[in-house]
Enzyme design. Structure first.
Site, short mmCIF file in Angstrom:
data_model
loop_
_atom_site.label_atom_id
_atom_site.label_comp_id
_atom_site.label_asym_id
_atom_site.label_seq_id
_atom_site.Cartn_x
_atom_site.Cartn_y
_atom_site.Cartn_z
N GLY A 34 43.68 45.16 57.98
CA GLY A 34 43.43 43.74 58.17
C GLY A 34 44.72 42.94 58.15
CG HIS A 35 47.07 42.64 54.60
ND1 HIS A 35 46.63 43.59 53.70
CD2 HIS A 35 46.80 41.45 54.02
CE1 HIS A 35 46.15 43.00 52.63
NE2 HIS A 35 46.24 41.69 52.80
CD GLN A 59 45.40 34.11 44.77
OE1 GLN A 59 46.36 33.55 45.29
NE2 GLN A 59 44.55 34.84 45.48
CD GLU A 146 37.26 34.09 61.84
OE1 GLU A 146 36.29 34.86 62.02
OE2 GLU A 146 37.56 33.18 62.65
CE LYS A 147 38.68 40.33 52.36
NZ LYS A 147 38.32 39.67 51.07
CG ASP A 148 39.69 36.05 51.66
OD1 ASP A 148 39.03 36.30 50.65
OD2 ASP A 148 40.53 36.83 52.15
CB SER A 183 39.15 43.84 50.36
OG SER A 183 39.66 43.26 49.16
CB SER A 184 44.27 44.72 48.45
OG SER A 184 45.04 44.34 49.57
NE ARG A 185 39.99 40.83 44.67
CZ ARG A 185 40.44 40.48 43.48
NH1 ARG A 185 40.26 41.31 42.47
NH2 ARG A 185 41.06 39.34 43.30
#
Length: 256
Positions: A34-35, A59, A146-148, A183-185
């Site tokens: 994604g990045h 954050q 756009e995920k966030d 996601s990195s998570r």
């Protein structure tokens, strides 16, 4: 590829770009496809691309979440270079917050729901660091996934409200083969939870009332923070395997 670790090095490098167009991708590292998609787009659109890698403490709502966030700077530098970045800016906390975070950006309406309701202060931290990074990097264009989506809208709104001379460009969510948003998570998910996590986007994207999707997610084993329809888009946040995941989809009839 240059690694820039202080403000002076960033300023000198940015000045060296002269009048050439500059694209910017802000990340917290642990880069994934994604990045890289954002970086490739920036490299295609601009003469120069700067990528930031900065795990932004303000954050995070929980210290433990901040502490265990993946940190893979060496790998990130290589991936960013392959995707077309000119440099990676990886500052220290005190470089970004010499004031100790006494001064911050607050949005008073759209930031209070969804993620803002469940993570008080989260968007203060996001908007503050993004404003600082935009002022330091001075890009012509900045790219956000756009995920966030709530975050994207808030950043776009801040840029417009403060007359910042940068174009904010959203890009579609990149997903794994089973539909889970990258996601990195995701790297923190235990194997069984990772397999089960694919049900999150599948159920969230289904038609029907939000409360019914909420119920079905709980039945599938997720701890659900919220499922909500706002301005033609369905947002959701869940926890599985001790990892919090978010996602969103345009509602049927609002895909444009």
């Amino acid at each position: 590829m240059k690694l820039l670790t202080d403000l002076a090095a960033l300023a000198a490098t940015r000045d060296g770009f002269g009048h050439g167009s500059v694209g910017f991708v802000a990340t917290m590292g642990a880069l994934h496809e994604g990045h890289l998609n954002l970086i490739r787009r920036s490299a295609a659109d601009n003469q120069h691309t700067i990528v930031s890698v900065f795990v932004n403490g303000p954050q995070f709502n929980q210290t433990g979440d901040f502490d265990r966030y993946p940190r893979t700077l060496d790998a990130d530098i290589g991936l960013a270079a392959e995707a077309g970045a000119d440099c990676v800016f990886a500052p220290a906390h005190d470089d970004i917050y010499p004031d100790g975070y006494r001064y911050r950006v607050q949005e008073t309406t759209a930031s209070l729901g969804l993620e803002g309701r469940h993570r008080p202060g989260h968007f203060d931290g996001v908007l503050t660091v993004v404003l600082k990074l935009l002022l330091l990097v001075r890009p012509h264009r900045a790219y956000f996934g756009e995920k966030d989506y709530q975050q994207y809208l808030l950043i776009k709104g801040m840029v417009d409200a403060l007359f910042l001379p940068v174009e904010i460009i959203p890009m579609a969510t990149v997903r794994d083969a089973d539909g889970l948003a990258l996601s990195s998570r995701n790297a923190l998910l235990p194997p069984d939870a990772r397999r089960a996590a694919a049900e999150f986007p599948r159920l969230l994207a289904e038609s029907g009332p939000a409360d019914e999707v909420h119920r079905r997610l709980e039945m599938a084993g997720f701890e659900v923070d919220y499922v909500a329809d706002v301005d033609g888009r369905r947002y959701g946040a869940v926890i599985i395997g001790g990892v919090r995941l978010i996602d969103n989809f345009p509602l049927a009839g609002d895909a444009a």
